[in-house]
Every structure is written in structure tokens, then in C-alpha cells.
Design a protein around this motif. Sequence first.
Motif, mmCIF file in Angstrom:
data_model
loop_
_atom_site.group_PDB
_atom_site.id
_atom_site.type_symbol
_atom_site.label_atom_id
_atom_site.label_comp_id
_atom_site.label_asym_id
_atom_site.label_seq_id
_atom_site.Cartn_x
_atom_site.Cartn_y
_atom_site.Cartn_z
ATOM 1 N N GLY A 1 -7.878 5.844 -9.259
ATOM 2 C CA GLY A 1 -6.789 6.106 -8.319
ATOM 3 C C GLY A 1 -6.629 7.581 -7.985
ATOM 4 N N LEU B 1 -8.486 0.218 -11.609
ATOM 5 C CA LEU B 1 -9.128 0.916 -10.480
ATOM 6 C C LEU B 1 -8.973 2.420 -10.633
ATOM 7 N N ASN C 1 0.831 -1.200 0.000
ATOM 8 C CA ASN C 1 0.000 0.000 0.000
ATOM 9 C C ASN C 1 0.868 1.254 0.000
ATOM 10 N N VAL D 1 -3.817 3.887 0.388
ATOM 11 C CA VAL D 1 -4.389 3.398 -0.880
ATOM 12 C C VAL D 1 -3.580 2.191 -1.361
ATOM 13 N N LYS D 2 -4.188 1.407 -2.268
ATOM 14 C CA LYS D 2 -3.458 0.279 -2.847
ATOM 15 C C LYS D 2 -2.469 0.805 -3.872
ATOM 16 N N LYS D 3 -1.265 0.282 -3.846
ATOM 17 C CA LYS D 3 -0.267 0.732 -4.822
ATOM 18 C C LYS D 3 -0.601 0.143 -6.196
ATOM 19 N N MET D 4 -0.598 0.993 -7.214
ATOM 20 C CA MET D 4 -0.960 0.518 -8.559
ATOM 21 C C MET D 4 0.109 0.895 -9.578
ATOM 22 N N LYS E 1 -3.654 0.056 -12.614
ATOM 23 C CA LYS E 1 -3.906 -1.396 -12.612
ATOM 24 C C LYS E 1 -3.417 -1.984 -11.301
ATOM 25 N N HIS E 2 -4.265 -2.831 -10.721
ATOM 26 C CA HIS E 2 -3.911 -3.513 -9.475
ATOM 27 C C HIS E 2 -4.331 -4.970 -9.619
ATOM 28 N N ASN F 1 -12.098 1.361 -6.730
ATOM 29 C CA ASN F 1 -11.027 2.358 -6.555
ATOM 30 C C ASN F 1 -9.961 1.848 -5.585
ATOM 31 N N HIS F 2 -8.913 2.644 -5.420
ATOM 32 C CA HIS F 2 -7.745 2.200 -4.636
ATOM 33 C C HIS F 2 -7.816 2.560 -3.154
#
Length: 291
Positions: free
Chosen positions: A209, A207, A35, A90-93, A201-202, A77-78
Motif C-alpha cells: 500500500g 496488499l 476507494n 487506491v483501494k482502501k485497506m 489488508k483488503h 498492491n492497492h
Amino acid sequence: MPLIKIYPKITHIILIMKFLHSGKVKDVYELGDGNLLFRFSDRVSAYDVKFKDNISRKGEVLCKFAEFWFNQLSVPNHFVCLEGKDKMIVKKMRMIPIECIVRGYFYGSLIQRWQEGKTLLAENVDTRMAAKLPEPIFDPTTKSATHDLPISKEQVLNQNLVTEEEYEWLEKTTIEIYKKMSSITNSAGYILADLKLEFGKHNGDMLLGDSIGPDEYRLWPKDSYEVGRVQEAYDKQLLRDWLTENGYQKQFEDDRKAGKELIAPSIPIELREKMSMRYIESYQRITGNTL
Ligand SMILES: Nc1ncnc2c1ncn2[C@@H]1O[C@H](COP(=O)(O)OP(=O)(O)O)[C@@H](O)[C@H]1O
Ligand SMILES: [Mg+2]
């Protein structure tokens, strides 16, 4: 998963996070678990120029606005969670290298591009300043650290930035999000003139972002909206207008063309306070929450 327990206090985060990047507004850190942590600062920029003065509580408003929009929109979403008043996990993308811009009104750089013959518009478009476009248009740009430039669908595809199927999805989704957000801001008394979104992209999924807030859109109060003129400035637009009226915008353009370093003037305290109030007010009116 209760991520909040892993990072209960910012002092804990400092121990395990790695600084990645400091943008115009956000500072981005990498956490050890795939993340990212966004810290929203009070910094302000306009016309790609960073200012030395801060706008108090701006970071907090931007962070809470992003949380609000991610929760309102049904597009995946992230967003993971908030971490204090101006931080978000947030999720790393892997980011898609285009800025997805949608315009609902004939305004801003679109006017200049149309006047210079760089952008073609349908016959039925009302080309008075700030007129509503018959339909929102998708108007992407490159994603550059300094100055984003408009990019056509052909260029996006020729440069293999995304596939045709992805391009069409981004266009459709960006416009759908704009329509949903417009209806929410409209109920709160604001016109959403335009909007910038970023996607990534994840694990193979696309998603939504980055962040969504006043730095990503122009809001106009409905009660003072009038076609044919510059619209009443809201939040960041106040700074843009002050720069234009005082000749700084032209100075920036001239210096940029001449390859000179751009020097930000200091922002008068009254203007900073007015901007701060506007950020807070638009947040409270649109979300119904108090800060
Ligand atoms: N979930 C994510 N994963 C990886 N990078 C992201 C994610 N969301 C946003 N980004 C990127 O993080 C960077 C934020 O930095 P920047 O845009 O320079 O900050 P600012 O918006 O403050 O100017 C952008 O390049 C953006 O595309
Ligand atoms: Mg950015």
C-alpha cells in the motif's frame, strides 16, 4: 471497471469525496466506492519537521513514481489508477501498523543505533559509513504520526500487531521488493540504500500500500559512491544535509528532548530549485519516461 469514467475530472471528485487526512506529503480523501484518493502535494518534511516552502513538481514526481513502481512489482498492491498528474486512486485497506524498512547499506539511523549498542550486527558486517551490508536487513519501525521507533520481531508479536506467519511474509516480501527495485535503480546508475514500505489488508488479502517514491527510499548516484563518508545527497537528502550543516538537525533534537515546538527554517530558493531538479531527474533516469 472504467473508474476513470466515474471520476473524469477533479471537479466531479470534489462532489463525492470526503477529506480524511492530511499527511506530511499526501492529502487523503475517501471516495464513495471503497476507494481512496491520494493527492500528492509539493510539501516537504525532514527529521519529522514540516517545512512551509514547497518543492515545485515534487507531487507530480512522487505520484508518477508510485505508479511506475506498482506496475513494476509483482506483489499485489492497492493501486487502481492515476487521476490527473498528481492524484491516484487506491483501494482502501486496513493498514498493518508497522513500517517495513529494509536496509542494504550501513547508514543513517542504523549507525547511531549500532554505536549506542542498541542494534547488534553480525561479525562480518563492514561498519564503515555507507558500506554495503552482506545481506539486506529487515528493520521495521512503529507507525507513528510523529516519530517512528525501531521495533523488534518479539515486540511486534507480543503486541499482536501481526501474526508470526504474517511477520515472516512481510520480511521476505519487503526484502524481495528491495532486491527487485535495487536492480532497476542500479541499471539507471543509482544505488538503492534503503526502502520503506507499508502493507494493508483488503478483503482478507495482504496488499502493498501507501506510496513508493523518493520519500520512501535513499538513492545514491553510483559514480560518486565511496565507502567511509556521507554519500552525495540525492533529492531529500540534500535538505537533510543542509539542515545538519547549518545546525538545524541538532536544534530539532534538542528542542524535541526539551519538549519545545520545532520551528522549520525557510529553505533557500536555490536549494528548493536543486531539489526539484533532482526529483525530476531521478524519475526520468529510472523510469525512462519524461514528465
Ligand atoms: N490503501 C490504503 N488504505 C488506507 N490507508 C492507507 C492506504 N495506503 C496508505 N494508507 C495510509 O494513509 C496514510 C497516509 O498518510 P501519511 O503517511 O500521514 O501521509 P504522508 O505519507 O503524506 O505523510 C498513512 O497512514 C498510510 O498508512
Ligand atoms: Mg506516510
